[in-house]
Design a protein around this motif. Structure first.
Motif, PDB file in Angstrom:
ATOM      1  N   SER A   1       0.830  -1.219   0.000  1.00 25.37           N
ATOM      2  CA  SER A   1       0.000   0.000   0.000  1.00 25.37           C
ATOM      3  C   SER A   1       0.863   1.267   0.000  1.00 25.37           C
ATOM      4  O   SER A   1       0.445   2.320  -0.477  1.00 25.37           O
ATOM      5  N   LYS A   2       2.098   1.152   0.509  1.00 27.47           N
ATOM      6  CA  LYS A   2       2.982   2.334   0.503  1.00 27.47           C
ATOM      7  C   LYS A   2       3.281   2.762  -0.932  1.00 27.47           C
ATOM      8  O   LYS A   2       3.398   3.944  -1.241  1.00 27.47           O
ATOM      9  N   ASN A   3       3.425   1.763  -1.826  1.00 30.65           N
ATOM     10  CA  ASN A   3       3.737   2.089  -3.225  1.00 30.65           C
ATOM     11  C   ASN A   3       2.569   2.798  -3.893  1.00 30.65           C
ATOM     12  O   ASN A   3       2.749   3.765  -4.630  1.00 30.65           O
ATOM     13  N   ILE A   4       1.378   2.283  -3.639  1.00 29.78           N
ATOM     14  CA  ILE A   4       0.184   2.910  -4.232  1.00 29.78           C
ATOM     15  C   ILE A   4       0.076   4.343  -3.716  1.00 29.78           C
ATOM     16  O   ILE A   4      -0.221   5.282  -4.453  1.00 29.78           O
ATOM     17  N   SER A   5       0.354   4.496  -2.448  1.00 31.42           N
ATOM     18  CA  SER A   5       0.283   5.830  -1.853  1.00 31.42           C
ATOM     19  C   SER A   5       1.295   6.770  -2.518  1.00 31.42           C
ATOM     20  O   SER A   5       1.010   7.948  -2.761  1.00 31.42           O
ATOM     21  N   LYS A   6       2.484   6.232  -2.852  1.00 33.93           N
ATOM     22  CA  LYS A   6       3.500   7.061  -3.525  1.00 33.93           C
ATOM     23  C   LYS A   6       3.008   7.530  -4.890  1.00 33.93           C
ATOM     24  O   LYS A   6       3.194   8.681  -5.276  1.00 33.93           O
ATOM     25  N   VAL A   7       2.376   6.603  -5.624  1.00 36.16           N
ATOM     26  CA  VAL A   7       1.876   6.943  -6.963  1.00 36.16           C
ATOM     27  C   VAL A   7       0.865   8.084  -6.864  1.00 36.16           C
ATOM     28  O   VAL A   7       0.992   9.125  -7.528  1.00 36.16           O
ATOM     29  N   PHE A   8      -0.138   7.905  -5.983  1.00 39.33           N
ATOM     30  CA  PHE A   8      -1.188   8.929  -5.920  1.00 39.33           C
ATOM     31  C   PHE A   8      -0.703  10.198  -5.221  1.00 39.33           C
ATOM     32  O   PHE A   8      -1.172  11.296  -5.515  1.00 39.33           O
ATOM     33  N   GLY A   9       0.282  10.020  -4.351  1.00 38.75           N
ATOM     34  CA  GLY A   9       0.890  11.198  -3.714  1.00 38.75           C
ATOM     35  C   GLY A   9       1.563  12.073  -4.762  1.00 38.75           C
ATOM     36  O   GLY A   9       1.417  13.303  -4.766  1.00 38.75           O
TER      37      GLY A   9
END
Ligand code: ADP
Ligand code: ASP
Ligand code: MG
Length: 400
Positions: A271-279
């Motif tokens: 989920s950290k990676n997905i958060s990075k993308v949308f961040g």
């Protein structure tokens, strides 16, 4: 009483039309009202200005685009003011900056932060008709910013909020319809619609009102009236939902082909990676919608979302820079998609709307790539070629 009237591009598209607007504004002034008029650029001027920049560069700097686009509205404010003076009415034109419109955010999608309304009030007190350039303001650096396409609506509603008065949006359609009448000519006109529903419809493609304008309207409780610019004819009120409004499950349908669908394949499952993308997307103020994700497979997921076509350059840049971190990702962009949404406050209390729309799409053999729901809307991404069939089938079923 003070009123803010806004006239859109088509309504000020020629010298004759500007004369017609001047007459209508003058009639209102005769009633004894203080009148602030917000105008858009004439006809297709904004598109033409962008076209010129694109002839020089594929990716013009957005600051320069703002400088360029803001000139369109300056032409119409001065012409309308001249027309008003000519028929005997004291008038003064003001750019966004002169009208005290302070913005922040990113170039080409500035947000009104505040309005220093003193100057406008002073001219109103002097009995002048104040003509304000829509779609523009100035940021803290003293740079001109525009407010995103259709942003003159936002200027008008924000001024009305500050002046605590009503806002009348005059345009080339005689009100808000259940579906864009250009897409579905037999759509019905609504007498009134809630802010909430209008906001959803606008953000999902009903270009008759700019989304942010409706948002500001709701926040500051500004009564908004949308009507024809060149004729006295009953229009549509946008206001807080109340029991007198028509209680249908579905109030309207919007379709938008202004978005593209981005799919990022092979993102490492975390989920950290997905958060990075949308961040990264949020940092650049990309308005993301319709997010979906596949189940993890071999430790990877594919993530899809829709975003405005006008932000494709920024999105591609972001995807390129994400490769530094996730070297396996591949970005796929689909441009021929349409976001189709049904909207209605009635959905809160009625179940089965999603099932019904799934059934309609299945019966008509229309596939969809994504579906998202909120309390008062259901949206599908479909192939653009299926739009007309889908709209007709849904309109028939829900009597729109
Ligand atoms: P303006 O230049 O006056 O701002 P716009 O072109 O931005 O005018 O908005 C008016 C257009 O919005 C109409 O011509 C109509 O085709 C379109 N439109 C989209 N959805 C709707 C809707 N639900 N009801 C009415 N008009 C709509
Ligand atoms: N002229 C601007 C545009 O075309 C703003 C507006 O019309 O509201 O987007
Ligand atoms: Mg508009």
């Amino acid at each position: 009483m003070i009123v803010v009237q806004k006239y859109g591009g088509t309504s000020v598209g020629s010298i004759d039309k500007i004369k017609t607007v001047a007459k209508r504004v003058a009639q209102r002034k005769e009633k004894g009202d203080g009148v602030v008029v917000v105008v858009s650029a004439m006809g297709k001027t904004t598109d033409q200005l962008i076209g010129m920049a694109k002839e020089l560069s594929d990716i013009p700097k957005r600051r320069e685009l703002d400088m360029l686009m803001s000139t369109g509205e300056q032409v119409s404010i001065s012409l309308l003011s001249i027309a008003l003076n000519e028929i005997g009415y004291e008038s003064i034109s003001l750019t966004g900056f002169q009208a005290g419109i302070e913005t922040d955010g990113y170039h080409t999608k500035g947000k009104i932060q505040d309005i220093d309304i003193e100057k406008v009030k002073k001219y109103l007190d002097e009995g002048k008709i104040v003509v304000v350039a829509g779609f523009q303001g100035m940021n803290g650096n003293g740079d001109i910013m525009t407010l995103g396409r259709g942003g003159s609506d936002t200027t008008a509603v924000a001024l009305a909020a500050k002046l605590e008065c009503v806002c009348e949006i005059y345009t080339d359609v005689d009100g808000i319809y259940t579906i864009d009448p250009r897409l579905f000519p037999t759509a019905r006109k609504l007498d009134c619609i809630s802010y909430e529903e209008m906001m959803e419809m606008a953000s999902l493609g009903a270009g008759v009102m700019e989304t942010r304008a409706v948002e500001i309207g709701q926040k500051f409780n500004v009564p908004i009236y949308v009507a024809l610019s060149n004729e006295e004819w009953p229009g549509t009120y946008i206001k807080e939902f109340d029991a007198t409004m028509e209680s249908k499950v579905i109030t309207g349908l919007s379709a938008s082909d202004k978005d593209l669908m981005v799919t990022i394949n092979h993102v490492p499952y975390n989920s950290k990676n997905i958060s990075k993308v949308f961040g990264a997307l949020a940092k650049k103020d990309i308005n993301v919608d319709m997010i979906s994700q596949t189940a993890p497979s071999h430790g990877k997921v594919n993530v899809s979302f829709t975003a405005p076509k006008t932000d494709e350059d920024i999105i591609l840049n972001i995807m390129e820079s994400l490769k530094n971190e996730f070297e396996d990702i591949e970005t796929d962009i689909e441009r021929d998609i349409t976001k189709l949404s049904v909207v209605g406050i009635g959905m809160r209390s009625q179940s089965g709307v999603a099932a019904k729309t799934f059934e309609i799409l299945a019966e008509n053999d229309i596939g969809f790539k994504q579906v998202t729901t909120s309390e008062i809307r259901i949206s599908y991404t479909i192939d653009t070629k299926d739009t007309t069939r889908a709209v007709e089938a849904i309109a028939r079923e829900f009597n729109l």
